[in-house]
Design a protein around this motif. Structure first.
Motif, mmCIF file in Angstrom:
data_model
loop_
_atom_site.group_PDB
_atom_site.id
_atom_site.type_symbol
_atom_site.label_atom_id
_atom_site.label_comp_id
_atom_site.label_asym_id
_atom_site.label_seq_id
_atom_site.Cartn_x
_atom_site.Cartn_y
_atom_site.Cartn_z
ATOM 1 N N ILE A 98 -28.841 -20.713 -7.396
ATOM 2 C CA ILE A 98 -28.106 -20.617 -6.127
ATOM 3 C C ILE A 98 -26.814 -19.831 -6.303
ATOM 4 N N ASP A 99 -26.143 -20.012 -7.455
ATOM 5 C CA ASP A 99 -24.893 -19.283 -7.698
ATOM 6 C C ASP A 99 -25.103 -17.774 -7.608
ATOM 7 N N GLY A 100 -26.213 -17.299 -8.153
ATOM 8 C CA GLY A 100 -26.480 -15.866 -8.114
ATOM 9 C C GLY A 100 -26.757 -15.352 -6.722
ATOM 10 N N LEU A 101 -27.266 -16.226 -5.854
ATOM 11 C CA LEU A 101 -27.641 -15.803 -4.504
ATOM 12 C C LEU A 101 -26.515 -15.944 -3.482
ATOM 13 N N THR A 102 -25.533 -16.776 -3.777
ATOM 14 C CA THR A 102 -24.478 -17.011 -2.791
ATOM 15 C C THR A 102 -23.326 -16.021 -2.915
ATOM 16 N N ASN A 103 -23.300 -15.230 -3.975
ATOM 17 C CA ASN A 103 -22.249 -14.232 -4.160
ATOM 18 C C ASN A 103 -22.707 -12.897 -3.591
ATOM 19 N N PRO A 104 -22.126 -12.443 -2.474
ATOM 20 C CA PRO A 104 -22.572 -11.191 -1.835
ATOM 21 C C PRO A 104 -22.437 -9.971 -2.729
ATOM 22 N N ASP A 105 -21.587 -10.054 -3.759
ATOM 23 C CA ASP A 105 -21.385 -8.911 -4.649
ATOM 24 C C ASP A 105 -22.347 -8.926 -5.832
ATOM 25 N N ASN A 106 -23.156 -9.983 -5.922
ATOM 26 C CA ASN A 106 -24.084 -10.113 -7.041
ATOM 27 C C ASN A 106 -25.303 -9.221 -6.827
ATOM 28 N N GLN A 107 -25.805 -8.632 -7.912
ATOM 29 C CA GLN A 107 -26.947 -7.722 -7.831
ATOM 30 C C GLN A 107 -28.184 -8.415 -7.276
ATOM 31 N N ILE A 108 -28.406 -9.669 -7.663
ATOM 32 C CA ILE A 108 -29.594 -10.388 -7.222
ATOM 33 C C ILE A 108 -29.526 -10.660 -5.722
ATOM 34 N N HIS A 109 -28.317 -10.896 -5.200
ATOM 35 C CA HIS A 109 -28.166 -11.101 -3.754
ATOM 36 C C HIS A 109 -28.471 -9.812 -2.999
ATOM 37 N N ALA A 110 -27.983 -8.688 -3.514
ATOM 38 C CA ALA A 110 -28.232 -7.403 -2.854
ATOM 39 C C ALA A 110 -29.725 -7.079 -2.838
ATOM 40 N N LEU A 111 -30.412 -7.385 -3.940
ATOM 41 C CA LEU A 111 -31.847 -7.132 -4.019
ATOM 42 C C LEU A 111 -32.603 -7.998 -3.023
ATOM 43 N N PHE A 112 -32.231 -9.271 -2.947
ATOM 44 C CA PHE A 112 -32.885 -10.171 -1.999
ATOM 45 C C PHE A 112 -32.639 -9.722 -0.560
ATOM 46 N N LYS A 113 -31.423 -9.310 -0.259
ATOM 47 C CA LYS A 113 -31.089 -8.859 1.099
ATOM 48 C C LYS A 113 -31.938 -7.649 1.492
ATOM 49 N N GLN A 114 -32.088 -6.693 0.568
ATOM 50 C CA GLN A 114 -32.881 -5.490 0.836
ATOM 51 C C GLN A 114 -34.334 -5.850 1.131
ATOM 52 N N CYS A 115 -34.914 -6.710 0.303
ATOM 53 C CA CYS A 115 -36.322 -7.091 0.486
ATOM 54 C C CYS A 115 -36.505 -7.953 1.725
ATOM 55 N N ALA A 116 -35.533 -8.824 1.999
ATOM 56 C CA ALA A 116 -35.619 -9.695 3.175
ATOM 57 C C ALA A 116 -35.632 -8.875 4.456
ATOM 58 N N LEU A 117 -34.806 -7.834 4.528
ATOM 59 C CA LEU A 117 -34.773 -6.990 5.716
ATOM 60 C C LEU A 117 -36.116 -6.292 5.911
#
Length: 451
Positions: A23-42
């Motif tokens: 969860i820590d990796g996903l809740t930080n908007p500056d984290n690479q894993i969050h950016a990847l998830f956001k791209q795929c989610a869209l």
């Protein structure tokens, strides 16, 4: 552009719990894993939208946001400014909701295993194969105790209407024979076989038909999951996606396509031509409607000119006969079933197939790496197939992947050099793809390569 301002959703089935570290990796908007998830989610939320340029989605939804919120009973997602087409009466469509959590599951699992003490071994051939298996097993798509019946269908997302209708006819005859379908999960030749199989399964009263979509983060934005996909899995890169296809499949059908389809064909031929794989049955059929017979005539000539006539014995070409395609698959499946039973090989995952180290390693298509490809005949045919596969992979990146598009914009087209006869064969095949409109869904195509 209609958008849903804010919505909260929870998983139906594909994911319930995440660790605090995940969860820590996903809740930080500056984290690479969050950016990847956001791209795929869209991309998932744009299911059914025929657009193959990720930059268009990012521009249209530049205010899109997605957050993971931990709760005592699990997790939920908070989504802002989501595409309205993903909702009905204010509620997210169930299939899209499941896909969204499938993406979250795969990206979190893969990232966690890579970063947590090197639990995935990407330095050895066996380690990579094991990692692909564990990603697929975690996604629930490795199905034990089932006889071989999964047909992988490859083909382009930019195809003509008559070709799309033909893929549905083939899928229908496959469905009537009880075959499940796996594709790259996008539109065009990836969508048609699934839609046809739905009708075939319905007529046979098969209620647990599988429509498996296999993708990777770099391509999902240009090939958003089509609405028929009921199992979605995201592999870390194109090489592991290709390995997932061939490890899971019991037979492969190729429809007309562009550079991505040529990449897939070259990957598979490289495997089948490897000396260690000569006794492993893998039904491979190239098929198209009568009006598109020239497509496979051109591809067949290209294979003969580059890999030699010995490569042509690994596939059959069927033109304008969907029922024959399905019948050949059924005959091939009997050979696959018999071989796996005799060798005690898993029905669910083809461990015996040798994939050379050169074909498992991720290829980053930069201008230097594309220019350095060894496009000559001083190497065994299966290794030449691997180099040609990388060339087409780079062209796919330059056509539809955000990173490749940006590189081409900044530095100009990728340059490919090699034996004169090989370059001529490439020029002829790619020229035909461009003339037939197979490189892009919308708009005029400007080549991202120079030979």
């Amino acid at each position: 552009m209609e958008k849903v301002k804010r919505v909260f959703i929870r998983p139906n089935s594909s994911l319930n719990l995440l660790s605090h570290r995940e969860i820590d990796g996903l809740t930080n908007p500056d984290n690479q894993i969050h950016a990847l998830f956001k791209q795929c989610a869209l991309a998932v939320l744009n299911t059914g939208v025929e657009e193959d340029d990720a930059s268009v989605l990012n521009q249209d939804y530049n205010d899109f946001a997605i957050r993971v919120i931990p709760e005592s009973r699990g997790i939920k997602l908070e989504i802002e400014n989501a595409p309205a087409n993903a909702f009905v009466n204010g509620r997210m469509i169930n299939g899209i909701q499941d896909h969204l959590f499938s993406v979250l599951r795969d990206i979190v699992y893969t990232h966690h295993k890579i970063t947590s003490g090197g639990r995935f071994d990407f330095n050895s051939d066996a380690g990579i194969t094991d990692a692909v298996f564990r990603i697929l097993r975690n996604a629930g798509v490795v199905k034990p105790n089932r006889s071989p019946n999964l047909i992988v269908c490859w083909g382009g997302h930019a195809i003509q209407r008559n070709e799309y209708d033909y893929t549905k006819d083939v899928g229908y005859h496959l469905g009537l024979r009880g075959f499940d379908i796996a594709t790259g999960c996008g539109v065009g030749a990836m969508k048609g076989p699934m839609k046809g199989a739905v009708i075939g399964h319905g007529k046979q009263q098969i209620r647990n038909g599988r429509y498996l979509g296999i993708t990777e983060p770099g391509i999902i934005a240009s090939e958003s999951p089509n609405p028929t996909v009921n199992e979605l899995v995201v592999l870390p890169d194109i090489e592991k996606r290709l390995e997932a296809f061939v490890r899971l499949s019991h037979g492969i059908i190729v429809f007309p396509g562009g550079a991505g389809t040529a990449e897939e064909v070259l990957f598979l031929l490289g495997l089948l031509m490897h000396p260690d794989n000569h006794n492993i049955p893998m039904p491979l059929i190239f098929t198209a409607p009568q009006e598109s017979a020239e497509y496979f005539s051109n591809l067949d000539n290209f294979i003969a000119q580059t890999l030699g006539k010995q490569a042509q014995r690994f596939y059959q070409i069927v033109i304008g006969d969907p029922e024959k395609v399905a019948t050949l698959c059924q005959q091939g499946m009997e050979k696959v079933h018999k071989h796996r039973r005799q060798t005690n090989e898993s029905y669910a995952y083809n461990w015996m197939l040798t994939i050379p180290h050169e074909m498992q390693q991720p290829f980053d298509p930069t201008h230097d790496s594309m220019r350095s490809l060894k496009l000559d005949r001083t190497q065994p045919p299966h290794l030449l197939a691997a180099e040609l596969r990388r060339a087409f992979s780079g062209i796919v990146a330059g056509n539809v992947k955000a990173s490749g598009i940006e590189r081409v914009k900044a530095l100009g087209p990728f340059q490919l050099t090699g034996d004169e006869t090989l370059i001529q064969a490439l020029d002829e095949l790619l020229g035909n793809f461009i003339k037939q409109g197979r490189m892009k869904i919308k708009g005029a195509y400007k080549p991202c390569f120079k030979l």
